[in-house]
Design an enzyme around this catalytic site. Structure first.
Site, PDB file in Angstrom:
ATOM      1  N   ASP A  27       0.836  -1.212   0.000  1.00  0.00           N
ATOM      2  CA  ASP A  27       0.000   0.000   0.000  1.00  0.00           C
ATOM      3  C   ASP A  27       0.869   1.261   0.000  1.00  0.00           C
ATOM      4  OD1 ASP A  27      -2.386   1.368  -0.039  1.00  0.00           O
ATOM      5  OD2 ASP A  27      -2.699   1.282   2.128  1.00  0.00           O
ATOM      6  N   HIS A  44       2.069   3.289  -8.988  1.00  0.00           N
ATOM      7  CA  HIS A  44       1.851   1.858  -9.281  1.00  0.00           C
ATOM      8  C   HIS A  44       2.993   1.317 -10.141  1.00  0.00           C
ATOM      9  CE1 HIS A  44      -1.975   2.226  -7.417  1.00  0.00           C
ATOM     10  NE2 HIS A  44      -2.593   2.838  -8.410  1.00  0.00           N
ATOM     11  N   SER A  73     -10.826  -7.067  -4.214  1.00  0.00           N
ATOM     12  CA  SER A  73     -12.158  -7.114  -4.839  1.00  0.00           C
ATOM     13  C   SER A  73     -12.866  -5.766  -4.675  1.00  0.00           C
ATOM     14  CB  SER A  73     -12.989  -8.268  -4.247  1.00  0.00           C
ATOM     15  OG  SER A  73     -12.805  -8.388  -2.861  1.00  0.00           O
ATOM     16  N   LEU A 138      11.033 -20.363  -4.922  1.00  0.00           N
ATOM     17  CA  LEU A 138      10.118 -19.448  -4.224  1.00  0.00           C
ATOM     18  C   LEU A 138       8.760 -19.564  -4.904  1.00  0.00           C
ATOM     19  CD1 LEU A 138       9.782 -16.814  -2.283  1.00  0.00           C
ATOM     20  CD2 LEU A 138       9.976 -15.545  -4.417  1.00  0.00           C
ATOM     21  N   SER A 200      -7.935  -4.936   5.327  1.00  0.00           N
ATOM     22  CA  SER A 200      -8.570  -4.641   4.037  1.00  0.00           C
ATOM     23  C   SER A 200      -8.987  -5.900   3.271  1.00  0.00           C
ATOM     24  CB  SER A 200      -7.653  -3.757   3.174  1.00  0.00           C
ATOM     25  OG  SER A 200      -7.421  -2.514   3.803  1.00  0.00           O
TER      26      SER A 200
END
Ligand code: IPE
Ligand code: IPE
Ligand code: MG
Length: 270
Positions: A27, A44, A73, A138, A200
């Protein structure tokens, strides 16, 4: 009293070691950009670089599972231009990164309700997952159009359809295999960047006993040093899973019957 000593949470991991599974809410991209008088989407874009760096860092530190919340969502509620930028960014990140992930031994998984995505994005996701399916260094999970409530509900629906005769008697061990991350152990360490102290609607079921680390650092600024700080904080925690500290350090014997913490899955399989 079946179930009295069972727990949905897996066997106690050794503490003081590197977390096997780290789950992150990435975030703060928008605020990172705003601080620089740039459009939110620039944050972003920069955030993808942090993802790349964290994959490398987790491999170097011996983390087995890295799970990143990329799109919730609820994020469809954002302005249409931002949503469409994020979708395009996801497409280009997959196009650019899959071969590199594969070369580095990373297995890619994408979890969430993918049916809402464009066919070309779904195809890229499936291709990427298939190409990297046998990698073991990973497991990188991207949660996209994911919601913790959605996950529990879809698992419940699958279970109810598979075993209608058992309705009313389902246990945790029946539900857990239907959750979208059934292939991974529960997160040991949860990190949220960007200063908010909330979940969230991320992995609601799986975070039951995870250690939580909140940092004000914005995701594009999150780096190896910030990750090491989170891991070293994790290493100092005593994970008790309901027991007392004395029981864990061996100063006090476990009461009888021995309340061995084991998943109800392994109990059933035993
Ligand atoms: C997280 O950064 C990325 C996504 C939710 C896709 P934000 O876009 O939420 O950044 P802030 O919280 O507005 O700074
Ligand atoms: C959580 O971030 C979701 C992702 C990082 C993908 P948000 O920025 O959407 O969370 P809220 O709205 O502040 O709770
Ligand atoms: Mg945010």
């Amino acid at each position: 009293m079946a179930g009295k000593f069972t727990s949905s949470t897996q066997a106690i991991p050794e503490t003081g070691t590197v977390p096997r599974h780290i789950a992150i809410i990435m975030d703060g991209n928008g605020r990172w950009a705003k601080k620089r008088f740039m459009p939110r989407v620039a944050g972003h874009k920069r955030g993808v670089e942090t993802v790349r760096a964290m994959v490398k860092a987790c491999i170097a530190r011996g983390v087995d599972y890295l799970t990143l919340f990329a799109f919730s969502s609820e994020n469809w509620r954002r302005p249409v231009e931002e949503v469409s930028f994020l979708m395009n960014l996801f497409v280009s990140a997959l196009q650019n990164e899959i071969s590199k992930l594969h070369a580095n031994g990373v297995r890619l998984k994408v979890v969430g309700d993918l049916s809402a995505f464009e066919p070309r994005l779904i195809a890229l996701i499936r291709e990427g997952e298939a190409k990297t399916a046998n990698n073991t260094r990973l497991t990188l999970t991207i949660a996209a159009n994911y919601g913790g409530r959605w996950d529990i509900l879809q698992a419940m629906n699958q279970l109810a359809l598979a075993h209608p005769e058992k309705a009313g008697a389902f246990g945790e061990a029946d539900l857990a295999p239907h959750l979208v991350m059934a292939y991974a152990p529960e997160p040991d360490l949860f990190i949220r960047t960007g200063g908010e102290k909330r979940i969230s609607n991320f992995l609601l079921w799986q975070l039951a006993y995870s250690e939580l680390h909140f940092t004000d650092t914005l995701w594009p600024d999150f780096d190896d040093a910030a990750l090491d700080l989170a891991i070293s904080s994790y290493c100092q925690r005593e994970r008790r899973f309901g027991r007392t500290s004395e029981q864990l350090t061996g100063q006090m014997p476990a009461v009888s019957p021995a309340p061995t913490i084991e998943s109800s899955t392994s109990r059933r399989d035993a």
